[in-house]
Each structure stands twice: as C-alpha cells, then as structure tokens.
Design a protein around this motif. Sequence first.
Motif, PDB file in Angstrom:
ATOM      1  N   LEU A  83       0.810  -1.214   0.000  1.00 51.17           N
ATOM      2  CA  LEU A  83       0.000   0.000   0.000  1.00 51.17           C
ATOM      3  C   LEU A  83       0.847   1.269   0.000  1.00 51.17           C
ATOM      4  O   LEU A  83       0.315   2.373   0.066  1.00 51.17           O
ATOM      5  N   ALA A  84       2.148   1.119  -0.095  1.00 57.62           N
ATOM      6  CA  ALA A  84       3.017   2.287  -0.173  1.00 57.62           C
ATOM      7  C   ALA A  84       2.633   3.115  -1.392  1.00 57.62           C
ATOM      8  O   ALA A  84       2.475   2.591  -2.494  1.00 57.62           O
ATOM      9  N   GLY A  85       2.459   4.402  -1.182  1.00 57.74           N
ATOM     10  CA  GLY A  85       2.064   5.302  -2.264  1.00 57.74           C
ATOM     11  C   GLY A  85       0.573   5.494  -2.402  1.00 57.74           C
ATOM     12  O   GLY A  85       0.123   6.419  -3.084  1.00 57.74           O
ATOM     13  N   ALA A  86      -0.225   4.646  -1.769  1.00 56.44           N
ATOM     14  CA  ALA A  86      -1.678   4.774  -1.851  1.00 56.44           C
ATOM     15  C   ALA A  86      -2.164   5.947  -1.006  1.00 56.44           C
ATOM     16  O   ALA A  86      -1.649   6.196   0.088  1.00 56.44           O
ATOM     17  N   SER A  87      -3.148   6.677  -1.519  1.00 57.43           N
ATOM     18  CA  SER A  87      -3.767   7.766  -0.763  1.00 57.43           C
ATOM     19  C   SER A  87      -4.902   7.178   0.065  1.00 57.43           C
ATOM     20  O   SER A  87      -5.872   6.659  -0.487  1.00 57.43           O
ATOM     21  N   ILE A  88      -4.770   7.265   1.391  1.00 56.25           N
ATOM     22  CA  ILE A  88      -5.719   6.603   2.291  1.00 56.25           C
ATOM     23  C   ILE A  88      -6.413   7.639   3.153  1.00 56.25           C
ATOM     24  O   ILE A  88      -5.784   8.522   3.737  1.00 56.25           O
ATOM     25  N   LEU A  89      -7.727   7.511   3.252  1.00 59.19           N
ATOM     26  CA  LEU A  89      -8.566   8.500   3.939  1.00 59.19           C
ATOM     27  C   LEU A  89      -9.332   7.860   5.092  1.00 59.19           C
ATOM     28  O   LEU A  89      -9.884   6.771   4.956  1.00 59.19           O
ATOM     29  N   GLY A  90      -9.360   8.547   6.237  1.00 60.16           N
ATOM     30  CA  GLY A  90     -10.147   8.110   7.386  1.00 60.16           C
ATOM     31  C   GLY A  90     -10.965   9.257   7.940  1.00 60.16           C
ATOM     32  O   GLY A  90     -10.918  10.377   7.411  1.00 60.16           O
ATOM     33  N   GLN A  91     -11.688   8.991   9.021  1.00 61.48           N
ATOM     34  CA  GLN A  91     -12.513  10.029   9.650  1.00 61.48           C
ATOM     35  C   GLN A  91     -11.737  10.747  10.736  1.00 61.48           C
ATOM     36  O   GLN A  91     -11.051  10.127  11.555  1.00 61.48           O
ATOM     37  N   ALA A  92     -11.884  12.058  10.774  1.00 62.52           N
ATOM     38  CA  ALA A  92     -11.160  12.888  11.734  1.00 62.52           C
ATOM     39  C   ALA A  92     -11.495  12.526  13.177  1.00 62.52           C
ATOM     40  O   ALA A  92     -12.620  12.162  13.503  1.00 62.52           O
ATOM     41  N   ALA A  93     -10.494  12.626  14.045  1.00 66.50           N
ATOM     42  CA  ALA A  93     -10.648  12.438  15.493  1.00 66.50           C
ATOM     43  C   ALA A  93     -11.114  11.041  15.865  1.00 66.50           C
ATOM     44  O   ALA A  93     -11.774  10.849  16.879  1.00 66.50           O
ATOM     45  N   THR A  94     -10.789  10.055  15.028  1.00 68.73           N
ATOM     46  CA  THR A  94     -11.163   8.674  15.314  1.00 68.73           C
ATOM     47  C   THR A  94      -9.984   7.751  15.050  1.00 68.73           C
ATOM     48  O   THR A  94      -8.993   8.133  14.413  1.00 68.73           O
TER      49      THR A  94
ATOM     50  N   GLY B  90       4.840   4.596   4.164  1.00 66.82           N
ATOM     51  CA  GLY B  90       4.886   4.982   2.756  1.00 66.82           C
ATOM     52  C   GLY B  90       3.559   5.372   2.159  1.00 66.82           C
ATOM     53  O   GLY B  90       3.492   5.819   1.010  1.00 66.82           O
ATOM     54  N   ALA B  91       2.483   5.219   2.929  1.00 68.19           N
ATOM     55  CA  ALA B  91       1.166   5.614   2.418  1.00 68.19           C
ATOM     56  C   ALA B  91       1.012   7.127   2.463  1.00 68.19           C
ATOM     57  O   ALA B  91       1.647   7.808   3.271  1.00 68.19           O
ATOM     58  N   ASN B  92       0.176   7.657   1.596  1.00 67.24           N
ATOM     59  CA  ASN B  92      -0.178   9.072   1.628  1.00 67.24           C
ATOM     60  C   ASN B  92      -1.357   9.225   2.580  1.00 67.24           C
ATOM     61  O   ASN B  92      -2.506   8.972   2.213  1.00 67.24           O
ATOM     62  N   HIS B  93      -1.058   9.596   3.816  1.00 64.42           N
ATOM     63  CA  HIS B  93      -2.095   9.759   4.848  1.00 64.42           C
ATOM     64  C   HIS B  93      -2.805  11.081   4.606  1.00 64.42           C
ATOM     65  O   HIS B  93      -2.303  12.148   4.932  1.00 64.42           O
ATOM     66  N   MET B  94      -3.986  11.014   4.039  1.00 63.49           N
ATOM     67  CA  MET B  94      -4.710  12.215   3.640  1.00 63.49           C
ATOM     68  C   MET B  94      -5.320  12.943   4.841  1.00 63.49           C
ATOM     69  O   MET B  94      -5.561  12.338   5.896  1.00 63.49           O
ATOM     70  N   THR B  95      -5.549  14.234   4.673  1.00 60.49           N
ATOM     71  CA  THR B  95      -6.263  14.996   5.701  1.00 60.49           C
ATOM     72  C   THR B  95      -7.610  14.340   5.928  1.00 60.49           C
ATOM     73  O   THR B  95      -8.369  14.132   4.971  1.00 60.49           O
ATOM     74  N   PRO B  96      -7.940  13.957   7.155  1.00 61.72           N
ATOM     75  CA  PRO B  96      -9.164  13.192   7.393  1.00 61.72           C
ATOM     76  C   PRO B  96     -10.435  13.975   7.077  1.00 61.72           C
ATOM     77  O   PRO B  96     -10.463  15.208   7.150  1.00 61.72           O
ATOM     78  N   ALA B  97     -11.474  13.223   6.732  1.00 65.96           N
ATOM     79  CA  ALA B  97     -12.791  13.810   6.486  1.00 65.96           C
ATOM     80  C   ALA B  97     -13.546  13.911   7.811  1.00 65.96           C
ATOM     81  O   ALA B  97     -13.329  13.122   8.727  1.00 65.96           O
ATOM     82  N   GLU B  98     -14.442  14.873   7.911  1.00 64.31           N
ATOM     83  CA  GLU B  98     -15.131  15.118   9.174  1.00 64.31           C
ATOM     84  C   GLU B  98     -16.192  14.066   9.496  1.00 64.31           C
ATOM     85  O   GLU B  98     -16.467  13.805  10.665  1.00 64.31           O
ATOM     86  N   THR B  99     -16.804  13.477   8.475  1.00 61.12           N
ATOM     87  CA  THR B  99     -17.876  12.505   8.712  1.00 61.12           C
ATOM     88  C   THR B  99     -17.660  11.262   7.859  1.00 61.12           C
ATOM     89  O   THR B  99     -16.915  11.288   6.860  1.00 61.12           O
ATOM     90  N   VAL B 100     -18.317  10.188   8.238  1.00 63.35           N
ATOM     91  CA  VAL B 100     -18.217   8.949   7.471  1.00 63.35           C
ATOM     92  C   VAL B 100     -18.747   9.119   6.047  1.00 63.35           C
ATOM     93  O   VAL B 100     -18.135   8.612   5.103  1.00 63.35           O
TER      94      VAL B 100
END
Length: 306
Positions: A186-197, A208-218
């Motif tokens: 998964l190195a290089g993959a842009s991965i998105l999660g929910q903020a504050a969780t 190596g993953a691109n940890h994206m700025t989290p989204a506020e809601t699911v």
Amino acid sequence: MTHEAIDVSIQPALRTRRDFLKLSGLAALSVGGMMFLTGCGPAPQGTVADAGASGAAADALLGDGKTLRVGMEAAYAPYNWQVSQESEFTIPIENVSGAYADGYDVQVAKLIAAELGMEAVAVKLDFGGLIDALNNGQIDIVCAGMSVDPERAQAADFSDSYIDDDIVMLTKKNSPYAGATTFEELAGASILGQAATMYDDVINQIEGANHMTPAETVPLVVQGLTSGTCDIITYSKLSVPQLLETYPDFVQLKMSDKFEGSLMPDNAAIAKGNSEALDLINEVIAGIPADERQTMWNECMDRQPA
C-alpha cells in the motif's frame, strides 16, 4: 470517534423505555451507511428501576433524574444518525428542532435511561467535543460509537463495551490496490479516514502511504472513494456488508497484515467519580445477550440512511 454486529428483536416495551439507544458510528450517510438496534431482556435485579427510583434516587445518579442527556454526533450510522420522523426506535434531539436520533447507540442509551427511571434525549455535538461537553455538564452520558483509550480514560469514566468493531480498508474493484494483502503493497496509496477517530489514527501504521487529511464525517469518507479523491478508505468492519450492497464497485482488502490496537469497543462515558451510576450502566450492558446485540446491529444496519 471509533469502533467495528448483532441480531435483536426488541420488545415494544423495552424500546419505549430506552429512548436513547445509540449507534450511528457512521454518520447519516447521504452517500451510503448503516444502522441497527433493538431491545434486550428484563432490567437487572437490584437496580434503580427495581427499586422504583425515578425521582430523588435517580437524581443522585445522573443529571436531573428526569432527562438523560445523551451526547452523540447523530451522524455516524449505524451507531447514531438523525431523522425527521419519530418512531419507536428514536429519541428527540434536544438542540435540533424537529429532529430525532436513531441508531445502535440510541437503543442502548434508551435501556440505560429506562433503568435510571429517566427519559433519554440526544444532544447533537461534534465528536471531538463530547468529552468536554460531558465534563462541563452539557450532557450526562456519551453514547456515540466511542471507544475508550488511555487519553479518554484520563478525562472520563467508561463503561464495559456494548459492541465491538474493528477497522478494515476498502477500495474500488478496479483499483491497483484491490489485491493487496500487506501494508508494504500500500506504499504510495492515498488513504482517507474520519477525523478524530481511530479510523484516521491507524493509517500511520502503513509506512509509505499518503495519509490524507481526514474527512469530518463517514459520508464524506465514502464520498472520497466514490469520487476518486483517495485510493483507499478505512471503515467499520461491522458495517461493510451494508456498504458493499450500496456500492457494488467497492471491495474490502483481504489483509494478512493487521492494524495494531484497531479493535474498537463501543463504550458509554460519564463524568469521573460516579461509581454507582457506572455500575448500573454496566449491569444494563451485561444484561443484553450476544444474540440480541447482533440483532440490534443488523436492524440498525437495515434502518440506517442510504
């Protein structure tokens, strides 16, 4: 927030008395979601409800003894979400006119309120502000798909878990990462999660993953994958089946590598120092059989917003 199933047939009387069942870990998805909940068995013996305490005794436990103010996002289905129609599954949202909350958390909150001889109402707040709201008296209890962790345990007292979830990853079927089984792939993959969780926190474990700025809601997390803004999203394991029905072009990654510390219990929280209330809450939770928990979850998944 946090957390990643249950089968329940709630008796009408129980549904009514627990106006605050919670569950809508995944915000009321306008892009796809889930939900759940129903009832459980008789109230445990020797509790406030058994003693007929709905006045002074209940008042000594939580809040004013009449209205149990339950903090949640009301946007995290199937743990909790917002609806405009009242039903046997809902409780009013105190700070949103004409709105009601439904979800797994709500169902459990209603059971707790009933045992306290109180009526549950939801207070809709940002997830990140729930503990502060608890400690400043704005709410009496948190039922919001929240998992206890060392930092939160410093600020509030947490109940036993009333359902356990885990974190998995999803991508599109045509994604170059669809066949990945290790974090290294998964190195290089842009991965998105929910903020504050924890859904966002665990991404740091993938080197190596691109940890994206989290989204506020699911729903916004899901939208990120549908729009192609990201390659992969983190998601609730319990909620995946429903999401895959809604988005047949999504696929769950079959990982041999596992996230550390990703098991997400769903714990209620109250202000520190109230052991009597915490003991009663744990009695209520212990009285919900595993099959009823699964039923509740499944029903919430079926009921949650599409």
